[in-house]
Design a protein around this motif. Structure first.
Motif, short mmCIF file in Angstrom:
data_model
loop_
_atom_site.label_atom_id
_atom_site.label_comp_id
_atom_site.label_asym_id
_atom_site.label_seq_id
_atom_site.Cartn_x
_atom_site.Cartn_y
_atom_site.Cartn_z
N GLU A 139 -34.25 10.88 26.02
CA GLU A 139 -35.05 9.83 26.62
C GLU A 139 -35.29 10.07 28.11
OE1 GLU A 139 -36.84 7.93 24.87
OE2 GLU A 139 -35.80 8.28 22.97
N LEU A 140 -34.29 10.59 28.83
CA LEU A 140 -34.51 10.92 30.24
C LEU A 140 -35.62 11.95 30.39
CD1 LEU A 140 -30.87 11.06 31.67
CD2 LEU A 140 -32.57 9.24 31.99
N ILE A 141 -35.61 12.96 29.54
CA ILE A 141 -36.66 13.99 29.55
C ILE A 141 -38.02 13.35 29.29
CG2 ILE A 141 -37.61 15.96 28.26
CD1 ILE A 141 -34.60 16.82 27.82
N LYS A 142 -38.09 12.53 28.25
CA LYS A 142 -39.37 11.93 27.86
C LYS A 142 -39.91 11.00 28.94
CE LYS A 142 -38.52 12.32 22.92
NZ LYS A 142 -38.26 11.59 21.66
N ILE A 143 -39.04 10.19 29.51
CA ILE A 143 -39.50 9.25 30.54
C ILE A 143 -39.94 10.01 31.79
CG2 ILE A 143 -38.86 7.35 32.07
CD1 ILE A 143 -36.83 6.50 29.83
N ARG A 144 -39.09 10.94 32.25
CA ARG A 144 -39.41 11.62 33.52
C ARG A 144 -40.68 12.44 33.41
NH1 ARG A 144 -40.78 11.06 37.83
NH2 ARG A 144 -40.43 12.60 39.45
N ALA A 145 -40.85 13.21 32.34
CA ALA A 145 -42.09 13.99 32.18
C ALA A 145 -43.29 13.07 32.10
CB ALA A 145 -42.00 14.88 30.94
N SER A 146 -43.15 11.96 31.39
CA SER A 146 -44.26 11.02 31.24
C SER A 146 -44.62 10.36 32.57
CB SER A 146 -43.91 9.97 30.19
OG SER A 146 -43.69 10.58 28.93
N GLN A 147 -43.61 10.09 33.41
CA GLN A 147 -43.88 9.57 34.75
C GLN A 147 -44.70 10.58 35.56
OE1 GLN A 147 -39.87 8.94 36.14
NE2 GLN A 147 -40.00 6.72 35.82
N LEU A 196 -29.61 24.49 26.48
CA LEU A 196 -30.72 24.73 27.42
C LEU A 196 -32.01 25.01 26.66
CD1 LEU A 196 -32.00 25.21 30.19
CD2 LEU A 196 -31.04 27.53 30.13
N ALA A 197 -31.94 25.83 25.63
CA ALA A 197 -33.13 26.12 24.82
C ALA A 197 -33.68 24.84 24.20
CB ALA A 197 -32.79 27.14 23.74
N GLN A 198 -32.80 23.98 23.71
CA GLN A 198 -33.23 22.73 23.11
C GLN A 198 -33.84 21.80 24.16
OE1 GLN A 198 -29.51 21.65 21.29
NE2 GLN A 198 -29.80 23.11 19.62
N VAL A 199 -33.28 21.77 25.35
CA VAL A 199 -33.84 20.97 26.44
C VAL A 199 -35.24 21.46 26.79
CG1 VAL A 199 -33.63 20.51 28.93
CG2 VAL A 199 -31.66 20.17 27.43
N ILE A 200 -35.41 22.77 26.92
CA ILE A 200 -36.73 23.32 27.24
C ILE A 200 -37.74 22.95 26.16
CG2 ILE A 200 -38.07 25.46 27.49
CD1 ILE A 200 -35.54 26.64 28.91
N LEU A 201 -37.36 23.06 24.90
CA LEU A 201 -38.27 22.68 23.81
C LEU A 201 -38.58 21.19 23.85
CD1 LEU A 201 -36.84 24.93 20.97
CD2 LEU A 201 -39.11 25.10 22.02
N ALA A 202 -37.62 20.36 24.20
CA ALA A 202 -37.86 18.91 24.32
C ALA A 202 -38.85 18.63 25.45
CB ALA A 202 -36.54 18.17 24.54
N ILE A 203 -38.70 19.33 26.56
CA ILE A 203 -39.62 19.15 27.69
C ILE A 203 -41.04 19.56 27.29
CG2 ILE A 203 -40.19 19.89 30.04
CD1 ILE A 203 -37.09 20.38 30.39
N ILE A 204 -41.15 20.68 26.63
CA ILE A 204 -42.46 21.16 26.19
C ILE A 204 -43.10 20.17 25.22
CG2 ILE A 204 -43.60 22.96 24.80
CD1 ILE A 204 -41.49 24.92 26.07
N THR A 205 -42.29 19.62 24.32
CA THR A 205 -42.80 18.70 23.31
C THR A 205 -43.35 17.42 23.94
OG1 THR A 205 -41.24 19.58 21.69
CG2 THR A 205 -42.23 17.45 21.19
N ILE A 206 -42.60 16.80 24.86
CA ILE A 206 -43.11 15.57 25.47
C ILE A 206 -44.34 15.86 26.32
CG2 ILE A 206 -41.55 15.57 27.46
CD1 ILE A 206 -43.02 12.50 25.55
N ASN A 207 -44.40 17.02 26.92
CA ASN A 207 -45.61 17.37 27.68
C ASN A 207 -46.82 17.47 26.76
OD1 ASN A 207 -45.47 17.95 30.76
ND2 ASN A 207 -43.47 18.54 29.97
N ALA A 208 -46.63 17.99 25.55
CA ALA A 208 -47.74 18.04 24.58
C ALA A 208 -48.16 16.62 24.20
CB ALA A 208 -47.33 18.83 23.34
N TRP A 209 -47.18 15.75 23.91
CA TRP A 209 -47.51 14.36 23.57
C TRP A 209 -48.21 13.66 24.73
CZ3 TRP A 209 -47.88 13.66 18.78
CH2 TRP A 209 -46.93 14.07 17.85
N ASN A 210 -47.75 13.89 25.96
CA ASN A 210 -48.40 13.29 27.13
C ASN A 210 -49.86 13.70 27.20
OD1 ASN A 210 -45.65 13.60 29.56
ND2 ASN A 210 -45.97 12.09 27.96
N ARG A 211 -50.14 14.95 26.94
CA ARG A 211 -51.51 15.44 27.03
C ARG A 211 -52.39 14.83 25.95
NH1 ARG A 211 -48.38 17.82 30.13
NH2 ARG A 211 -48.99 19.26 31.77
N ILE A 212 -51.83 14.62 24.77
CA ILE A 212 -52.58 13.92 23.72
C ILE A 212 -52.83 12.49 24.15
CG2 ILE A 212 -52.42 12.97 21.38
CD1 ILE A 212 -51.00 15.61 20.58
#
Length: 144
Positions: free
Chosen positions: A36-44, A119-135
């Motif tokens: 959730e921290l990843i999702k919120i911060r990237a979305s901000q 770390l790999a899972q964190v990077i993939l989570a960051i990439i995923t929320i960035n894709a959702w943000n762009r949609i």
């Protein structure tokens, strides 16, 4: 605002591919707090109102405090976040703002506290929320 396409209806196969990555992230041992921290911060950073609304609600349901949510955009200036959360937030910012690249010191700090697999899972989570943000931003999804 004008009505825009619904990606899941117009291009369901592509949408399902991104959803598959989301399902993978949900299956990992990443903590709910970290996700959730990843999702919120990237979305901000990206300015995705729909995702900010969704993920702050989900974070609160999962037990996140209002204080930490409100201070998330100023996480460096508080003592509210642990060492691993700080490493994750720094990495989230640099991956989201990828044109500035990910600094070696940011990557190494995250690797040190998280280990390779997490770390790999964190990077993939960051990439995923960035894709959702762009949609969300491209199709003007609105919070309800």
């Amino acid at each position: 605002m004008e009505k825009r396409i619904k990606i899941d209806q117009v291009e369901p196969v592509g949408y399902k591919a991104i959803l598959g990555l989301e399902k993978f992230i949900e299956s990992t041992p990443l903590s709910r707090t970290h996700k959730e921290l990843i999702k919120i911060r990237a979305s901000q950073i990206n300015g995705c109102a729909f995702c900010i609304d969704m993920h702050t609600k989900e974070a609160r349901k999962a037990g996140e405090t209002e204080q930490r949510i409100y201070a998330l955009n100023a996480w460096r200036d508080t003592s509210f976040f642990s060492e691993d959360e700080r490493a994750i937030l720094a990495l989230t910012e640099e991956v989201t703002l990828i044109s500035n690249h990910v600094k070696d010191e940011t990557y190494q700090a995250a690797l040190k506290v998280l280990g390779e697999t997490y770390l790999a899972q964190v990077i993939l989570a960051i990439i995923t929320i960035n894709a959702w943000n762009r949609i969300g931003i491209a199709t003007q999804l609105m919070p309800v």
